[in-house]
Design an enzyme around this catalytic site. Structure first.
Site, PDB file in Angstrom:
ATOM      1  CG  ASP A 129     -41.919 -27.588 -38.823  1.00 10.61           C
ATOM      2  OD1 ASP A 129     -42.513 -26.442 -38.486  1.00 10.61           O
ATOM      3  OD2 ASP A 129     -41.394 -28.450 -38.169  1.00 10.61           O
ATOM      4  CD  GLU A 134     -35.829 -24.959 -37.989  1.00 11.55           C
ATOM      5  OE1 GLU A 134     -37.017 -25.237 -38.423  1.00 11.55           O
ATOM      6  OE2 GLU A 134     -35.550 -24.471 -37.146  1.00 11.55           O
ATOM      7  CD  GLU A 183     -46.159 -29.154 -36.778  1.00 14.04           C
ATOM      8  OE1 GLU A 183     -46.184 -30.424 -36.510  1.00 14.04           O
ATOM      9  OE2 GLU A 183     -46.698 -28.195 -36.276  1.00 14.04           O
ATOM     10  CG  HIS A 232     -47.310 -25.494 -29.746  1.00 17.85           C
ATOM     11  ND1 HIS A 232     -45.989 -25.345 -29.458  1.00 17.85           N
ATOM     12  CD2 HIS A 232     -46.916 -25.678 -31.355  1.00 17.85           C
ATOM     13  CE1 HIS A 232     -45.029 -25.496 -30.572  1.00 17.85           C
ATOM     14  NE2 HIS A 232     -45.707 -25.670 -31.611  1.00 17.85           N
ATOM     15  NE  ARG A 289     -51.773 -28.140 -35.681  1.00 15.01           N
ATOM     16  CZ  ARG A 289     -52.884 -27.442 -35.961  1.00 15.01           C
ATOM     17  NH1 ARG A 289     -54.172 -28.054 -36.205  1.00 15.01           N
ATOM     18  NH2 ARG A 289     -52.776 -26.238 -36.124  1.00 15.01           N
ATOM     19  CG  HIS A 291     -49.597 -21.943 -28.928  1.00 16.17           C
ATOM     20  ND1 HIS A 291     -50.589 -21.968 -29.633  1.00 16.17           N
ATOM     21  CD2 HIS A 291     -48.374 -21.936 -29.488  1.00 16.17           C
ATOM     22  CE1 HIS A 291     -49.877 -22.061 -31.101  1.00 16.17           C
ATOM     23  NE2 HIS A 291     -48.678 -21.977 -31.024  1.00 16.17           N
TER      24      HIS A 291
END
Ligand code: UD1
Ligand code: UDP
Length: 379
Positions: free
Chosen positions: A99, A121, A135, A212, A214, A244
């Site tokens: 994604d 996936e 994503e 991590h 957003r 990260h």
């Protein structure tokens, strides 16, 4: 000599390399297929580290990462660089995973050249377009572009069918993250960082952390970091956090955790991170892949997110979703750390993410698809 099918495997971030490494390996075992490895290098450092672990040398490297790049930057740079590769290679199938910006932009580029797309996936959904951001939409858009869909679970397969994907274009395979884990268990590893060596030898309970996403940046991430600070003060506990490389994450971590008791490490190579997961007593994460790996390793997980596209981890009993709630996160961690009976209840279940043979299924189905396409074109 019979011409081989040219399958292009595209990846750009650390998790894509980890989850596609076993797929590349499975393709290479099929005599009818030649693999072209394309990296966007959306993650320059973390992706390269993962390539090194799996000894993968890319055939094409778009080198798109710039410090602090925006979503506009990364997606448009990939789209601008792709025609150069597609002009040089005659690709029969583009394989993308997951994604990310790389997933979506490489699938779109293949479509512009009328190259079929296989999506590894596929079908994971929260049905909330901003969680995870961006994503959820990258994955849905890739689903629209894909010709072959490889959902890891029954739930993901159901979601694809509900969206109108034809059953014959879907194969449920399990998640290739479990195959990658299996590749690691056969490797011994010396730890480069002396702090890590000490932690690996410690008899205290390790709480392993990664963050991590957003959608958490700002108050959400702040509250989660404050909860970690609280947990690090509990007795008999070491909180270990490989941070990260996203600068927005690093700035907040520095601000809240620097100088405290949480062990802040650089991102770890996958072959160091896997032993650390095995050693951990408990994992706190917002990562997708780690939710799967923790279930395979039978570790309880606290998910620091408001929604997850991997409900199977919760249904199976390993995971618990606590949002960005500081009080809830601390009390969940305390219960797991202090109540042994509850702890064992949480990690005694069956891993819902596959049996470690997903990549073979994916490679075989791709080859079958390519042969069918050739027959059709020949008619
Ligand atoms: C990306 C993916 C996310 C995936 C995550 C895995 C998108 C939009 N997001 O998020 O889906 O879960 O990777 O980790 O595709 N950086 C470095 N070195 C690195 C990696 C990153 O310096 O090795 C810094 C760069 O400044 C970069 C920033 O991190 O601009 C953000 O990286 P980016 O790939 O845009 O997004 P992630 O937040 O890492
Ligand atoms: N990982 C790693 N080193 C680390 C942290 C994570 O190798 O320091 C691995 C982890 O085992 C998993 C993958 O990276 O396979 C997850 O990556 P990330 O959390 O960045 O992305 P997501 O899975 O959320 O897309």
């Amino acid at each position: 000599m019979k011409k081989k099918f040219n399958v292009c495997v595209a990846m750009g971030t650390r998790p894509e390399v980890i989850k596609l490494a076993p797929v590349i390996k499975a393709f290479r075992k099929l005599p009818g297929i030649a693999v072209t490895v394309l990296v966007t290098a959306q993650h320059r450092g973390m992706m390269d580290e993962a390539l090194k672990v799996f000894r993968i040398s890319p055939d094409h490297d778009l080198n798109v990462m710039r410090k602090g790049q925006s979503l506009f930057d990364v997606t448009s740079r990939i789209l601008q660089a792709m025609p150069g590769v597609l002009a040089k290679e005659s690709i029969d199938l583009m394989v993308v995973q997951g994604d990310t910006a790389t997933t979506f932009a490489c699938a779109l580029s293949a479509y512009y050249q009328r190259i079929p797309v296989a999506h590894v996936e596929a079908g994971l959904r929260t049905s909330d377009k901003y969680r995870p951001f961006p994503e959820e939409i990258n994955r849905r858009l890739t689903g629209v572009l894909a010709d072959l869909h490889f959902p890891p679970t029954l739930q993901a397969q159901r979601d694809l069918l509900k969206e109108g994907v034809r059953p014959r274009d879907i194969l449920m395979t399990g998640n290739t993250s479990i195959d990658a884990l299996g590749m690691m268990s056969r490797l011994g590893k010396k730890f480069s960082d002396p702090r890590l060596r000490r932690l690996m030898a410690s008899s205290r309970k390790i709480v392993l952390v990664t963050l991590h996403r957003r959608e958490s940046f700002g108050k959400g991430l702040r509250d989660v970091l404050l909860a970690l600070r609280d947990i690090s003060l509990l007795s008999g506990v070491e909180v270990v956090y490989p941070v990260h490389m996203n600068p927005q994450v690093r700035a907040q971590v520095q601000d809240i955790l620097a100088g405290g008791k949480v062990h802040l490490l650089e991102p770890l190579a996958y072959d160091e991170f896997v032993p650390l997961m095995k050693k951990a007593y408990l994992i706190v994460t917002d990562s997708g892949g780690i939710q799967e790996e923790a279930c395979a390793l039978k570790k309880p997980i606290i998910i620091a997110r408001e929604k997850t596209e991997r409900p199977e981890a919760i249904e199976a009993g390993f995971a618990e979703l606590v949002g960005f709630d500081r009080v809830r996160l601390v009390s969940s961690a305390r219960r797991l750390l202090e109540d042994g009976v509850y702890y064992r209840q949480r990690c005694g279940h069956k891993n819902p993410f596959g049996d470690g043979r997903s990549s073979q299924r994916i490679a075989a189905k791709c080859l079958q698809y390519l042969k069918q396409q050739k027959l059709r074109r020949g008619k």
